[in-house]
Design a protein around this motif. Structure first.
Motif, mmCIF file in Angstrom:
data_model
loop_
_atom_site.group_PDB
_atom_site.id
_atom_site.type_symbol
_atom_site.label_atom_id
_atom_site.label_comp_id
_atom_site.label_asym_id
_atom_site.label_seq_id
_atom_site.Cartn_x
_atom_site.Cartn_y
_atom_site.Cartn_z
ATOM 1 N N SER A 55 -0.658 -12.972 4.149
ATOM 2 C CA SER A 55 -2.203 -12.440 3.757
ATOM 3 C C SER A 55 -2.497 -11.106 3.832
ATOM 4 O O SER A 55 -1.592 -10.117 4.541
ATOM 5 N N GLY A 56 -3.460 -10.595 3.270
ATOM 6 C CA GLY A 56 -3.857 -9.231 3.287
ATOM 7 C C GLY A 56 -3.110 -8.424 2.182
ATOM 8 O O GLY A 56 -2.687 -9.332 1.178
ATOM 9 N N ALA A 57 -2.977 -7.349 1.841
ATOM 10 C CA ALA A 57 -2.707 -6.598 0.759
ATOM 11 C C ALA A 57 -2.199 -5.071 1.065
ATOM 12 O O ALA A 57 -2.448 -4.605 2.013
ATOM 13 N N VAL A 58 -0.998 -4.728 0.085
ATOM 14 C CA VAL A 58 -0.587 -3.495 0.133
ATOM 15 C C VAL A 58 -0.947 -2.625 -1.144
ATOM 16 O O VAL A 58 -0.753 -3.290 -2.245
ATOM 17 N N PHE A 59 -1.757 -1.516 -0.826
ATOM 18 C CA PHE A 59 -2.041 -0.842 -1.955
ATOM 19 C C PHE A 59 -0.926 0.621 -2.135
ATOM 20 O O PHE A 59 -1.012 1.315 -1.186
ATOM 21 N N PHE A 60 -0.662 1.059 -3.340
ATOM 22 C CA PHE A 60 0.027 2.274 -3.462
ATOM 23 C C PHE A 60 -0.753 2.917 -4.605
ATOM 24 O O PHE A 60 -0.947 2.594 -5.792
ATOM 25 N N LYS A 61 -1.374 4.159 -3.992
ATOM 26 C CA LYS A 61 -2.217 4.879 -4.863
ATOM 27 C C LYS A 61 -3.232 4.146 -5.641
ATOM 28 O O LYS A 61 -3.490 4.121 -6.829
ATOM 29 N N GLU A 62 -3.968 3.221 -4.799
ATOM 30 C CA GLU A 62 -5.053 2.567 -5.367
ATOM 31 C C GLU A 62 -4.519 1.158 -5.936
ATOM 32 O O GLU A 62 -5.328 0.312 -5.930
ATOM 33 N N GLN A 63 -3.096 1.121 -6.452
ATOM 34 C CA GLN A 63 -2.743 -0.410 -7.165
ATOM 35 C C GLN A 63 -2.401 -1.319 -6.238
ATOM 36 O O GLN A 63 -1.408 -0.822 -5.369
#
Length: 219
Positions: A55-63
Motif C-alpha cells: 500500500s502507499g504510492a511512489v511518485f516521480f515528478k508528480e506521476q
C-alpha cells in the motif's frame, strides 16, 4: 523528483516497511542507513520500481509510478533509473563495453551509437583502457566503475545504489564514494544510496535512518 507516501510492505507475517514517507530532490545525494533487517533494501527496491508496495504510492515528478503495468514500469526504469549493486552483476561472457551497452540496446539504440556512449562513460570513469576486458580480468573497483558506467549510459534522472562499496577495500570504496560526488558536481546526478559505510553516509546531503521498517530520523 521522487516522493514516497505511506509505503508499506509485508512478507507473510513480517511487516518490513510500516508507512514510509520521504522525498528526494533533484541532484541530491541521500544515504539510507540502519541495522540489517531495518528494511533499507526493500525500500530501495520499491523506490526503484523493482518491487511494489502493498500500500502507499511512489511518485516521480508528480506521476504516480508504483501502479504502472509491468511493461510500463520496465520501460520507465530503462529511461529514468540506473542501478548499482554491491555485487556488480556484470555478465561474465561480455566485455566491459558490452556490459555498459546493454541498457542502451534495450532502449533501442543502434550498436554504433550505444558503443559511442559507452566509450564516453568508460573514458570519463577512467576505464577506457579496460573497455574490452571481461569482468574476470578486472579488479573489484574496476568492475564497480563499469557498473556505474552501465547505470549512467541512458542518462537516468536518478541512480539507486545498494551497498555499492560493500564488496570493496577501503581505497576502492573511497574512490567510488568520491566518484558519486564528482558526477553530482559535473552533471547534477541524483543518488539514493543504501549503505552501512559511515563515511559515505556522513558525506551525503541527507541521511535517512530506518529502524524496524520506520523512519527514525533524517539528518
Amino acid at each position: 523528483m521522487l516522493k514516497a507516501e505511506k509505503i508499506k510492505k509485508q512478507y507473510g507475517n513480517l511487516a518490513v516497511l510500516k508507512g514510509i514517507d520521504l522525498s528526494i530532490e533533484t541532484s541530491e545525494i541521500v544515504a539510507i542507513t540502519g541495522a540489517s533487517g531495518a528494511g533499507k533494501s526493500t525500500l530501495l527496491h520499491i523506490l526503484g520500481t523493482l518491487d511494489r508496495p502493498d500500500s502507499g504510492a511512489v511518485f516521480f515528478k508528480e506521476q504516480q509510478i508504483s501502479h504502472l503495468s509491468a511493461s510500463s514500469l520496465a520501460q520507465f526504469r530503462n529511461q529514468n533509473i540506473g542501478f548499482v549493486f554491491q555485487f556488480h552483476n556484470l555478465l561474465p561472457e561480455f566485455s566491459a563495453i558490452e556490459n555498459v551497452c546493454l541498457p542502451a540496446f534495450i532502449a533501442g539504440l543502434g550498436k554504433k551509437e550505444a558503443e559511442k556512449k559507452a566509450e564516453k562513460w568508460l573514458e570519463k570513469l577512467g576505464m577506457a583502457a579496460r573497455a574490452h576486458h571481461k569482468p574476470s580480468e578486472l579488479s573489484g573497483g574496476e568492475q564497480q566503475r563499469v557498473a556505474v558506467a552501465r547505470a549512467l549510459i541512458n542518462s537516468p534522472a536518478i541512480i539507486f545504489a545498494d551497498e555499492p562499496s560493500g564488496n570493496l577495500d577501503e581505497k576502492n570504496a573511497d574512490q567510488l564514494h568520491h566518484l558519486f560526488f564528482e558526477l553530482r558536481a559535473e552533471i547534477g546526478q541524483t543518488f539514493v544510496i543504501v549503505t552501512h559505510n559511515t563515511e559515505l553516509a556522513n558525506m551525503a546531503d541527507r541521511r535517512i535512518v530506518l529502524e524496524k521498517g520506520e523512519v527514525m530520523r533524517i539528518n
